[in-house]
Write a protein that holds these residues in place. Structure first.
Motif, mmCIF file in Angstrom:
data_model
loop_
_atom_site.group_PDB
_atom_site.id
_atom_site.type_symbol
_atom_site.label_atom_id
_atom_site.label_comp_id
_atom_site.label_asym_id
_atom_site.label_seq_id
_atom_site.Cartn_x
_atom_site.Cartn_y
_atom_site.Cartn_z
ATOM 1 N N CYS A 110 0.846 -1.196 0.000
ATOM 2 C CA CYS A 110 0.000 0.000 0.000
ATOM 3 C C CYS A 110 0.880 1.245 0.000
ATOM 4 O O CYS A 110 1.981 1.242 0.556
ATOM 5 C CB CYS A 110 -0.902 0.010 1.227
ATOM 6 S SG CYS A 110 -2.023 -1.414 1.271
ATOM 7 N N ASP A 111 0.392 2.309 -0.616
ATOM 8 C CA ASP A 111 1.164 3.551 -0.637
ATOM 9 C C ASP A 111 0.468 4.689 0.105
ATOM 10 O O ASP A 111 0.930 5.829 0.076
ATOM 11 C CB ASP A 111 1.545 3.957 -2.066
ATOM 12 C CG ASP A 111 0.386 3.922 -3.037
ATOM 13 O OD1 ASP A 111 -0.767 3.756 -2.601
ATOM 14 O OD2 ASP A 111 0.636 4.061 -4.238
ATOM 15 N N LEU A 112 -0.627 4.387 0.804
ATOM 16 C CA LEU A 112 -1.315 5.352 1.671
ATOM 17 C C LEU A 112 -2.123 4.581 2.698
ATOM 18 O O LEU A 112 -2.720 3.544 2.380
ATOM 19 C CB LEU A 112 -2.250 6.254 0.856
ATOM 20 C CG LEU A 112 -3.080 7.258 1.665
ATOM 21 C CD1 LEU A 112 -2.185 8.335 2.278
ATOM 22 C CD2 LEU A 112 -4.167 7.889 0.806
ATOM 23 N N ILE A 113 -2.141 5.098 3.919
ATOM 24 C CA ILE A 113 -2.977 4.551 4.990
ATOM 25 C C ILE A 113 -4.010 5.609 5.340
ATOM 26 O O ILE A 113 -3.660 6.779 5.543
ATOM 27 C CB ILE A 113 -2.152 4.227 6.252
ATOM 28 C CG1 ILE A 113 -1.026 3.248 5.937
ATOM 29 C CG2 ILE A 113 -3.059 3.693 7.367
ATOM 30 C CD1 ILE A 113 0.012 3.114 7.057
ATOM 31 N N VAL A 114 -5.269 5.212 5.417
ATOM 32 C CA VAL A 114 -6.338 6.107 5.862
ATOM 33 C C VAL A 114 -6.933 5.487 7.114
ATOM 34 O O VAL A 114 -7.314 4.318 7.112
ATOM 35 C CB VAL A 114 -7.431 6.284 4.781
ATOM 36 C CG1 VAL A 114 -8.552 7.177 5.301
ATOM 37 C CG2 VAL A 114 -6.831 6.847 3.498
#
Length: 147
Positions: A110-114
């Motif tokens: 993954c390249d972003l965590i929300v």
């Protein structure tokens, strides 16, 4: 912009806000969404260590947790699909939520965590730090925190 976005959820009102934002961002970025729910490894009794739970009770509780978690991530996947976003529903067993989040980021590249900003309160937060804070501190990818 982003290829694969991880969104953590526990089914709470605040995490649903994070899910909605992650779905919208994934739709804008044409990114895949990974919906993650972390469940504890083992149920503990109220008097931890004093009263052992029977194996059948442990199995029942673990199945209930797994079923509930799967329902939460499946709901995210259904919402994402309605917006045209590809979503993979993931349930992970771990007693440390932040470790599970970071391991899932690595496993699924993954390249972003929300995630939502909620976490521990009071003295536990002072002694242990919130799960969100741990992810912010140790993540190697950007983290979007919603409150």
């Amino acid at each position: 912009m982003y290829q694969r976005i991880l969104v953590t959820t526990d089914g709470s009102k605040l995490s649903k806000k994070a899910v909605s934002s992650a779905i919208a961002l994934a739709a804008l970025s044409s990114a895949e969404l990974i919906a993650l729910k972390v469940v504890p490894r083992y149920p503990q009794s109220y008097f931890e260590g004093a009263i052992a739970l029977q194996a059948s009770e442990v199995a029942r509780v673990e199945k209930q947790w797994a079923d509930d978690a799967q329902a939460v991530v499946d709901a995210v996947s259904k919402s994402a699909s309605a917006k045209g976003v590809t979503c993979k529903a993931v349930v992970v067993k771990s007693d440390v939520v932040s470790d599970a989040v970071l391991a899932t980021v690595k496993k699924h590249q993954c390249d972003l965590i929300v995630m939502a900003s909620h976490g521990r309160r009071g003295i536990k937060r002072l002694l242990l730090g919130s799960e969100t804070q741990q992810v912010l501190t140790h993540a190697n990818v950007p983290v979007l925190v919603l409150k």
